[in-house]
Design a protein around this motif. Structure first.
Motif, PDB file in Angstrom:
ATOM      1  N   ASP A  52       8.538  13.958   7.291  1.00 19.59           N
ATOM      2  CA  ASP A  52       7.781  12.706   7.342  1.00 19.59           C
ATOM      3  C   ASP A  52       6.348  12.928   7.838  1.00 19.59           C
ATOM      4  O   ASP A  52       5.781  12.090   8.535  1.00 19.59           O
ATOM      5  N   ARG A  54       2.484  12.905   7.713  1.00 19.28           N
ATOM      6  CA  ARG A  54       1.541  11.985   7.059  1.00 19.28           C
ATOM      7  C   ARG A  54       0.116  12.539   7.028  1.00 19.28           C
ATOM      8  O   ARG A  54      -0.582  12.426   6.035  1.00 19.28           O
ATOM      9  N   ARG A  78      -0.850  12.799   0.523  1.00 19.65           N
ATOM     10  CA  ARG A  78      -0.876  12.748   1.977  1.00 19.65           C
ATOM     11  C   ARG A  78      -2.265  13.188   2.447  1.00 19.65           C
ATOM     12  O   ARG A  78      -3.054  13.715   1.669  1.00 19.65           O
TER      13      ARG A  78
END
Length: 487
Positions: A52, A54, A78
């Motif tokens: 996850d 970012r 991202r």
């Protein structure tokens, strides 16, 4: 013209079908074919998704791994933040905090609060309230400004790819098949011109570590090693800053046989150096760009006479205002990190220039041109370029604001260059300059490097920092008579 990540990745898939055995990426140990490339990117994309992550720092050395992580970040849109290897711990901390990074790929993350995650390559940290970014930001490139805190330029995914396809259109007739990345991939110019452009063209990119290329820390460069890498990989194209070009041409005046295109930029290139390269058959093409404009804006074209920094690329609009400042539109930044969104789509470059037909000729930086005590305007980059085009001088800074005589800090090319040789070199350069631009006083000094914050990654002098360090001599008027050269 705009190029989306979807169009770029679709192009890679097409290459995988049409030339599956073609080499897309290689370093000294491994190769990745175009058939393998989509799968390698997808694997890393899934790893990013699993953690996850970012906003991700990319802090690896040049190599296949850097390229694959970068392409995976691009596919997922991202936020990628390349970390220059020469950044100090304080600058890295500023980068981490200012961008609100929650992941780090490469060594050194533990010093800034990143810890091991479920993926051995991705260190993570918890960020409760990350700083707001300009909407659409997928890349933050940190530039070395005039202070120790780098400035973050926010770009969307389209801007770098638009520039890449624009460059590809210019160089396509040369049928380039191999590019050797001579600059760190954390440098936006090499990231775009040395990775995205070859891949768009279906060419291979050679990515040895920077030490293999002759880089020795932040300030040293061994041209013999660089030449050995060029001979080993036999590239058709290179991207160089003027200092690297100077070092290679000093070592081998005749161009390596396979070269078809050598882009040079990042700082002003001395006309005498360009003349030497062309006499030696080096296919050198000077260009111009800015991080705020996703790197390259103008470029001289193969098959055309060299004029200034060339014509604007297909995606770019360039105008020069009545005061001589260059403005650019097309693939420009979303804004600086932590600052308001620009009010206009036109970016004021801070560079001065004029047109020679449809080619742009630069005349220095608005804030760098100095006015002597006699009221003459001098572009220091012009004089510095002439000094550094001589084999005995590696670096130079020229200053003369409000002074009766111009002064220079000189970095000798080697410890064997004594003051007498430097004096002779300055005299030779002065002989070719008008009186108002000549150097009348000079001093030896230590190298300007990214580590001492006196040089950017692209080889530009950080003048404010150097002036602060040497201001007791550079800026204080003396009674030295006109024409006296001091050591």
């Amino acid at each position: 013209m705009h190029t989306s990540p979807e169009a770029f990745l679709a192009r890679l898939v097409r290459h995988a079908v049409e030339r599956p055995a073609g080499i897309a990426l290689e370093d000294v140990h491994h190769r990745v074919t175009f058939a393998e490339l989509p799968g390698e990117i997808e694997t890393r994309r899934r790893r990013l998704h699993a953690t996850d992550a970012r906003r991700i720092a990319l802090a690896l050395d040049n190599g296949i791994d850097w390229a694959l992580w970068d392409l995976a970040l691009l596919q997922d849109e991202r936020v990628a933040v390349p970390v220059p290897a020469f950044f100090s711990d304080a600058q890295r901390r500023h980068l981490v905090d200012a961008a609100g990074l929650d992941a780090w790929i490469g060594p050194g993350g533990e010093a800034h609060g990143f810890r091991r995650s479920s993926d051995p390559a991705i260190a993570t940290r918890r960020v409760v309230s990350p700083p707001a970014l300009h909407p659409g930001t997928t890349r933050i490139t940190f530039t070395s400004g005039t202070s120790s805190s780098p400035k973050g330029v926010c770009l969307d995914a389209t801007a770098p790819l638009t520039v890449a396809t624009s460059i590809a259109e210019v160089v396509a007739p040369l049928a380039i098949e191999r590019h050797l990345a001579m600059l760190p991939l954390s440098t936006l110019l090499e990231n775009i011109g040395g990775l995205y452009v070859p891949l768009w063209l279906g060419a291979g990119t050679c990515l040895p570590g920077v030490a293999t290329l002759g880089w020795q820390g932040a300030s040293g460069f061994a041209p013999h090693q660089a030449l050995a890498a060029i001979e080993a990989f036999r590239p058709h194209s290179l991207i160089l800053v003027p200092q690297l070009l100077q070092a290679l041409v000093d070592l081998t005046p005749r161009a390596p046989a396979d070269l078809r295109f050598v882009a040079v930029g990042g700082a002003r290139v001395a006309p005498t150096l360009l003349d030497r390269t062309r006499r030696g058959g080096w296919p050198v093409f000077e260009g111009y760009g800015l991080s705020e404009c996703a790197s390259v804006v103008c470029l001289n074209r193969p098959g055309e006479p060299a004029r200034g920094v060339g014509r604007p690329l297909p995606h770019a609009e360039v105008r020069v205002d009545k005061e001589g400042e260059v403005w650019v539109r097309g693939a420009t930044q979303l804004g600086y990190l932590g600052e308001p969104t620009p009010a206009s789509s036109w970016h004021a470059s801070g560079d001065l220039g004029h047109w020679a037909g449809d080619a742009l000729v630069l005349k220095g930086r608005r804030r760098e041109v100095f006015i002597t005590a006699y009221g003459r305007n001098v572009d220091p980059q012009w004089v510095e370029g002439e000094l550094c085009a001589r084999p005995d001088i590696a670096q130079a800074l020229v200053h003369g604001e409000a002074l009766p005589t111009n002064r220079a800090l000189l970095v000798p090319a080697s410890p064997e260059v004594d003051d007498a040789r430097l004096a002779d070199t300055v005299a030779e350069v002065n002989a070719g300059l008008p009186d108002y631009a000549r150097i009348h006083e000079w001093r030896r000094c230590a190298p300007f490097t990214p580590h001492n914050h006196q040089l950017t990654a692209n080889g530009r002098l950080r003048r404010d920092v150097i002036l602060a360090a040497h201001g007791d001599w550079l800026s204080v008027p003396t009674d030295i008579p006109q024409g006296g050269v001091l050591s």
